[in-house]
Design a protein around this motif. Structure first.
Motif, PDB file in Angstrom:
ATOM      1  N   ALA A  39       0.811  -1.214   0.000  1.00  0.00           N
ATOM      2  CA  ALA A  39       0.000   0.000   0.000  1.00  0.00           C
ATOM      3  C   ALA A  39       0.847   1.267   0.000  1.00  0.00           C
ATOM      4  CB  ALA A  39      -0.939  -0.004   1.213  1.00  0.00           C
ATOM      5  N   GLU A  40       1.966   1.258   0.711  1.00  0.00           N
ATOM      6  CA  GLU A  40       2.786   2.471   0.755  1.00  0.00           C
ATOM      7  C   GLU A  40       3.503   2.697  -0.572  1.00  0.00           C
ATOM      8  OE1 GLU A  40       5.704   4.820   3.879  1.00  0.00           O
ATOM      9  OE2 GLU A  40       4.837   2.879   4.406  1.00  0.00           O
ATOM     10  N   ARG A  41       3.887   1.625  -1.247  1.00  0.00           N
ATOM     11  CA  ARG A  41       4.508   1.786  -2.560  1.00  0.00           C
ATOM     12  C   ARG A  41       3.490   2.315  -3.565  1.00  0.00           C
ATOM     13  NH1 ARG A  41       7.233  -2.898  -6.422  1.00  0.00           N
ATOM     14  NH2 ARG A  41       8.069  -1.443  -7.995  1.00  0.00           N
ATOM     15  N   ALA A  42       2.266   1.814  -3.507  1.00  0.00           N
ATOM     16  CA  ALA A  42       1.219   2.310  -4.396  1.00  0.00           C
ATOM     17  C   ALA A  42       0.950   3.793  -4.142  1.00  0.00           C
ATOM     18  CB  ALA A  42      -0.060   1.496  -4.199  1.00  0.00           C
ATOM     19  N   HIS A  43       1.012   4.187  -2.886  1.00  0.00           N
ATOM     20  CA  HIS A  43       0.835   5.591  -2.549  1.00  0.00           C
ATOM     21  C   HIS A  43       1.949   6.440  -3.164  1.00  0.00           C
ATOM     22  CE1 HIS A  43       1.400   9.071   0.316  1.00  0.00           C
ATOM     23  NE2 HIS A  43       0.168   9.240  -0.091  1.00  0.00           N
ATOM     24  N   GLY A  44       3.170   5.938  -3.145  1.00  0.00           N
ATOM     25  CA  GLY A  44       4.276   6.646  -3.777  1.00  0.00           C
ATOM     26  C   GLY A  44       4.073   6.808  -5.278  1.00  0.00           C
ATOM     27  N   LEU A  45       3.512   5.789  -5.917  1.00  0.00           N
ATOM     28  CA  LEU A  45       3.223   5.888  -7.347  1.00  0.00           C
ATOM     29  C   LEU A  45       2.148   6.930  -7.628  1.00  0.00           C
ATOM     30  CD1 LEU A  45       3.271   2.130  -8.444  1.00  0.00           C
ATOM     31  CD2 LEU A  45       4.965   3.893  -8.963  1.00  0.00           C
ATOM     32  N   ALA A  46       1.163   7.026  -6.730  1.00  0.00           N
ATOM     33  CA  ALA A  46       0.114   8.028  -6.898  1.00  0.00           C
ATOM     34  C   ALA A  46       0.684   9.440  -6.827  1.00  0.00           C
ATOM     35  CB  ALA A  46      -0.961   7.838  -5.833  1.00  0.00           C
ATOM     36  N   LEU A  47       1.615   9.663  -5.900  1.00  0.00           N
ATOM     37  CA  LEU A  47       2.272  10.971  -5.815  1.00  0.00           C
ATOM     38  C   LEU A  47       3.066  11.256  -7.089  1.00  0.00           C
ATOM     39  CD1 LEU A  47       3.588  10.926  -2.131  1.00  0.00           C
ATOM     40  CD2 LEU A  47       1.781  12.392  -3.038  1.00  0.00           C
ATOM     41  N   ALA A  48       3.767  10.244  -7.592  1.00  0.00           N
ATOM     42  CA  ALA A  48       4.548  10.428  -8.811  1.00  0.00           C
ATOM     43  C   ALA A  48       3.650  10.741 -10.000  1.00  0.00           C
ATOM     44  CB  ALA A  48       5.383   9.172  -9.087  1.00  0.00           C
ATOM     45  N   ALA A  49       2.488  10.096 -10.070  1.00  0.00           N
ATOM     46  CA  ALA A  49       1.562  10.327 -11.186  1.00  0.00           C
ATOM     47  C   ALA A  49       1.067  11.764 -11.208  1.00  0.00           C
ATOM     48  CB  ALA A  49       0.388   9.360 -11.089  1.00  0.00           C
ATOM     49  N   LEU A  50       0.911  12.369 -10.032  1.00  0.00           N
ATOM     50  CA  LEU A  50       0.431  13.749  -9.985  1.00  0.00           C
ATOM     51  C   LEU A  50       1.474  14.743 -10.490  1.00  0.00           C
ATOM     52  CD1 LEU A  50      -1.684  14.135  -6.733  1.00  0.00           C
ATOM     53  CD2 LEU A  50      -2.402  14.567  -9.073  1.00  0.00           C
ATOM     54  N   ARG A  51       2.708  14.325 -10.615  1.00  0.00           N
ATOM     55  CA  ARG A  51       3.735  15.200 -11.177  1.00  0.00           C
ATOM     56  C   ARG A  51       3.683  15.227 -12.701  1.00  0.00           C
ATOM     57  NH1 ARG A  51       6.810  12.328  -7.142  1.00  0.00           N
ATOM     58  NH2 ARG A  51       7.249  13.653  -5.340  1.00  0.00           N
ATOM     59  N   LEU A  52       2.930  14.300 -13.290  1.00  0.00           N
ATOM     60  CA  LEU A  52       2.806  14.222 -14.743  1.00  0.00           C
ATOM     61  C   LEU A  52       1.701  15.152 -15.222  1.00  0.00           C
ATOM     62  CD1 LEU A  52       2.941  10.325 -15.058  1.00  0.00           C
ATOM     63  CD2 LEU A  52       4.840  11.934 -15.352  1.00  0.00           C
ATOM     64  N   PRO A  53       1.725  15.540 -16.513  1.00  0.00           N
ATOM     65  CA  PRO A  53       0.609  16.331 -17.060  1.00  0.00           C
ATOM     66  C   PRO A  53      -0.685  15.521 -16.999  1.00  0.00           C
ATOM     67  CG  PRO A  53       2.514  16.379 -18.521  1.00  0.00           C
ATOM     68  CD  PRO A  53       2.798  15.325 -17.499  1.00  0.00           C
ATOM     69  N   LEU A  54      -1.696  16.074 -16.351  1.00  0.00           N
ATOM     70  CA  LEU A  54      -2.963  15.383 -16.180  1.00  0.00           C
ATOM     71  C   LEU A  54      -4.091  16.238 -16.742  1.00  0.00           C
ATOM     72  CD1 LEU A  54      -2.640  14.164 -12.472  1.00  0.00           C
ATOM     73  CD2 LEU A  54      -2.447  12.763 -14.528  1.00  0.00           C
ATOM     74  N   PRO A  55      -5.119  15.598 -17.315  1.00  0.00           N
ATOM     75  CA  PRO A  55      -6.285  16.382 -17.738  1.00  0.00           C
ATOM     76  C   PRO A  55      -6.972  16.992 -16.527  1.00  0.00           C
ATOM     77  CG  PRO A  55      -6.725  14.014 -17.892  1.00  0.00           C
ATOM     78  CD  PRO A  55      -5.265  14.156 -17.599  1.00  0.00           C
ATOM     79  N   SER A  56      -7.381  18.229 -16.641  1.00  0.00           N
ATOM     80  CA  SER A  56      -8.025  18.920 -15.525  1.00  0.00           C
ATOM     81  C   SER A  56      -9.509  18.603 -15.484  1.00  0.00           C
ATOM     82  CB  SER A  56      -7.828  20.429 -15.643  1.00  0.00           C
ATOM     83  OG  SER A  56      -6.476  20.772 -15.468  1.00  0.00           O
ATOM     84  N   ALA A  57     -10.015  18.390 -14.283  1.00  0.00           N
ATOM     85  CA  ALA A  57     -11.447  18.188 -14.091  1.00  0.00           C
ATOM     86  C   ALA A  57     -12.192  19.476 -14.429  1.00  0.00           C
ATOM     87  CB  ALA A  57     -11.722  17.791 -12.642  1.00  0.00           C
ATOM     88  N   PRO A  58     -13.486  19.386 -14.751  1.00  0.00           N
ATOM     89  CA  PRO A  58     -14.258  20.604 -14.993  1.00  0.00           C
ATOM     90  C   PRO A  58     -14.233  21.514 -13.769  1.00  0.00           C
ATOM     91  CG  PRO A  58     -15.485  18.650 -15.667  1.00  0.00           C
ATOM     92  CD  PRO A  58     -14.275  18.171 -14.935  1.00  0.00           C
TER      93      PRO A  58
END
Length: 345
Positions: A14-33
């Motif tokens: 679970a902690e490694r998956a959490h680290g991946l989630a943080l890393a994903a937020l550093r990538l360009p992401l589509p913005s919600a409305p």
């Protein structure tokens, strides 16, 4: 897409998956409305575009807090930050309760310390259109816990829109004793004195595991010391009999769906004692727009979530925004502030 990725993430620690989630937020992401204007409100002198906030614990060091607005959040709270860096408790220390939709963590305020966070946040500045809160705590080995909170107030005030004093984590031995009347009176007196005259609003985050007398004391002291708001609630040390997961016996704070009813009950308790004299932020087990709306009708001006995203995906706040706007209009409201506490008036 998240529902397809979830089995892969859940195959990881679970902690490694959490680290991946943080890393994903550093990538360009589509913005919600952008949130519907019906959700906008002004609290503590701050303009919130949405009442849906990210709870502390996801981004402990402020690495990606400026990115969470793209997911639909109106505000995000980083931390908990302590004066000195702290490794926290031994791993494993995060456990999914998949059958129950819950999480148990015993992280223990693991963070890189306030000086490092100040440097990072100072370089970046406050993002536009997103309210940033900072959650502060005491180091585990400190000799004077209240002095740690005073230090946190002075260090972090320039870098946030509001501060949260966290005395309700179950993972630092003895920390919750600061919720006792005498200790809380001393703590609030000193942290409010440490805040500069033009300092940010000060919130207090409390535990769900409270007796009626505790609720009375906290409500009275919050008003007496002119705290700006209460976050109701942190994780629980209790374990409902309904839990089915094999991880249910792990020590630590329980969050997510199993906390929902207890957190809603504490919110009602504080609304009953405080009325509309003090804004309340509802947290604990919120997973749907309907649950968020129920928390608002029970007296919460804002809500926070975190654990639900583990199960529902990163764009959950955007879906809750859309659902809340529909529910408000269904019931004839023209702004969210009109719905706050309607079930308790």
């Amino acid at each position: 897409m998240y529902q397809k990725l979830r089995p892969l993430l859940f195959a990881l620690d679970a902690e490694r998956a959490h680290g991946l989630a943080l890393a994903a937020l550093r990538l360009p992401l589509p913005s919600a409305p952008k949130p519907d204007p019906i959700l906008a409100q002004r609290l503590f002198g701050l303009d919130f575009a949405s009442p849906v906030g990210l709870a502390a614990g996801f981004d402990k060091n402020g690495d990606v807090i400026d990115r969470v607005g793209a997911l639909g959040f109106g505000f995000g709270e980083l931390g908990t930050l302590t004066p000195r860096p702290q490794v926290g408790n031994p791993r494993p220390r995060i456990f999914r309760l998949v059958e129950d939709g819950g999480i148990i963590n015993r992280l223990g305020f693991n963070n890189g310390g306030q000086p490092a966070a100040c440097a990072r946040l100072g370089r970046r500045g406050k993002p536009r259109g997103l309210i940033i809160g900072i959650n502060i705590g005491a180091n585990k080995d400190t000799e004077d816990r209240i002095a740690d909170y005073e230090e946190g107030v002075r260090a972090m005030s320039p870098h946030c829109h509001y501060l949260t004093v966290n005395v309700s984590s179950p993972n630092t031995p003895g920390l919750r004793a600061l919720q006792d009347r005498g200790a809380l009176d001393a703590l609030l007196g000193r942290v409010m004195a440490a805040r500069a005259e033009d300092g940010p609003p000060m919130l207090l985050k409390i535990a769900p595991d409270l007796e009626p007398a505790d609720v009375d004391d906290i409500a009275e002291l919050a008003l007496q010391h002119r705290i700006d708001g209460l976050i109701v609630t942190n994780t629980t040390i209790s374990r409902p009999a309904s839990l089915r997961s094999a991880n249910a016996g792990e020590s630590g704070g329980l969050s997510g769906a199993p906390l929902h009813d207890m957190a809603l009950g504490r919110l009602r308790d504080f609304r009953q004692r405080l009325g509309d004299r003090l804004p309340l932020i509802g947290a604990g087990g919120i997973r749907t727009a309907e649950q968020a709306y129920a928390r608002i009708r029970a007296g919460a001006s804002l809500i926070q979530l975190y654990s639900a995203m583990v199960y529902e995906g990163p764009y959950l706040p955007a879906r809750i925004n859309a659902g809340l706007a529909d529910l408000l209009r269904r019931d004839g409201f023209t702004s969210i502030s009109q719905a706050v506490g309607v079930n308790t008036r």
